[in-house]
Write an enzyme that holds these catalytic residues in place. Structure first.
Site, PDB file in Angstrom:
ATOM      1  N   LYS A 145       6.820  32.556   9.552  1.00 49.35           N
ATOM      2  CA  LYS A 145       5.829  31.945  10.433  1.00 49.35           C
ATOM      3  C   LYS A 145       6.230  30.502  10.772  1.00 49.35           C
ATOM      4  O   LYS A 145       7.126  29.932  10.148  1.00 49.35           O
ATOM      5  CB  LYS A 145       4.454  32.008   9.763  1.00 49.35           C
ATOM      6  N   TYR A 175      -2.014  40.512  16.564  1.00 50.96           N
ATOM      7  CA  TYR A 175      -3.153  40.327  15.668  1.00 50.96           C
ATOM      8  C   TYR A 175      -4.410  41.021  16.181  1.00 50.96           C
ATOM      9  O   TYR A 175      -5.526  40.636  15.808  1.00 50.96           O
ATOM     10  CB  TYR A 175      -3.403  38.841  15.443  1.00 50.96           C
ATOM     11  N   ARG A 184       6.145  43.417   1.236  1.00 48.68           N
ATOM     12  CA  ARG A 184       4.831  42.830   0.935  1.00 48.68           C
ATOM     13  C   ARG A 184       4.759  42.366  -0.524  1.00 48.68           C
ATOM     14  O   ARG A 184       4.164  41.334  -0.826  1.00 48.68           O
ATOM     15  CB  ARG A 184       3.709  43.814   1.279  1.00 48.68           C
ATOM     16  N   ARG A 213       5.049  33.619  -1.173  1.00 47.17           N
ATOM     17  CA  ARG A 213       3.829  32.811  -0.996  1.00 47.17           C
ATOM     18  C   ARG A 213       3.481  32.065  -2.284  1.00 47.17           C
ATOM     19  O   ARG A 213       3.007  30.922  -2.243  1.00 47.17           O
ATOM     20  CB  ARG A 213       2.672  33.700  -0.528  1.00 47.17           C
ATOM     21  N   ASN A 216       0.695  30.618   5.392  1.00 48.50           N
ATOM     22  CA  ASN A 216       1.247  31.349   4.245  1.00 48.50           C
ATOM     23  C   ASN A 216       2.672  31.850   4.474  1.00 48.50           C
ATOM     24  O   ASN A 216       3.120  32.807   3.863  1.00 48.50           O
ATOM     25  CB  ASN A 216       0.294  32.466   3.794  1.00 48.50           C
ATOM     26  N   HIS A 273       5.071  36.948   7.151  1.00 37.64           N
ATOM     27  CA  HIS A 273       4.276  38.111   7.554  1.00 37.64           C
ATOM     28  C   HIS A 273       5.035  39.384   7.234  1.00 37.64           C
ATOM     29  O   HIS A 273       6.262  39.421   7.329  1.00 37.64           O
ATOM     30  CB  HIS A 273       4.001  38.088   9.073  1.00 37.64           C
ATOM     31  N   GLU A 315       4.453  47.000  15.343  1.00 42.43           N
ATOM     32  CA  GLU A 315       4.885  45.599  15.368  1.00 42.43           C
ATOM     33  C   GLU A 315       6.361  45.463  15.754  1.00 42.43           C
ATOM     34  O   GLU A 315       6.729  44.541  16.493  1.00 42.43           O
ATOM     35  CB  GLU A 315       4.602  44.942  14.016  1.00 42.43           C
TER      36      GLU A 315
END
Ligand code: ATP
Ligand code: MG
Length: 140
Positions: free
Chosen positions: A11, A51, A87, A104, A114, A117, A128
């Site tokens: 990000k 989003y 993740r 994170r 954070n 993604h 995505e």
């Protein structure tokens, strides 16, 4: 176990804080195959599409403003269980709950900044990847 592809993104806060190398190092060291990668500034319409599931939530506007505030590194990662593995590597959405050793947990401190993604399921990953990459931008 299946070979999967997932959409991963560093990000704007991660790019701005010069964490691209650190995060890509972790991705390579883990053994993911990077099959797509580009530095880009996300257009507002693309951010709203990405989003879409959060439309109407109190943090939606801030989220779109943040993700379009500077360049991101968009990636497609391939590997065994890549969706869940990435993740797991990122850690909990809220860095305050993210374990040490996760991206994170180690590199972020607030939920709205954070750092990374990752797609949250197979259908999301496919959606995505399609939002951010043309098929011709991905290696075989
Ligand atoms: P991401 O989609 O970024 O990988 P995630 O799947 O862990 O994160 P989501 O529930 O999809 O979390 O939320 C998307 C993003 O929206 C989060 O990464 C976070 O930056 C932001 N967000 C989520 N919940 C909140 C909240 N309550 N307040 C502020 N921002 C939030
Ligand atoms: Mg999510």
């Amino acid at each position: 176990m299946a070979t999967e592809r997932t959409y991963a993104m560093i990000k704007p806060d991660g790019v701005q804080r010069n964490l691209v190398g650190e995060i890509v190092s972790r991705i390579e060291a883990k053994g993911f195959r990077i099959v797509g990668m580009k530095l880009m500034h996300i257009p507002r319409a693309t951010a709203e599409r990405h989003y879409g599931e959060h439309v109407g939530k109190p943090f939606f506007e801030g989220l779109v403003a943040f993700i379009t505030s500077g360049p991101v590194v968009a990636m497609v990662l391939e590997g065994e269980n890549a969706i869940a593995e990435w993740r797991k590597m990122m850690g909990a959405t809220n860095p305050k709950d993210a374990a040490p050793g996760t991206i994170r947990g180690d590199l972020a401190s607030t939920i709205d900044h954070n750092v990374a993604h990752g797609s949250d399921g197979a259908a999301t990953a496919e959606r995505e990847i399609g939002i951010f990459f043309e098929a011709s931008e991905l290696i075989d």
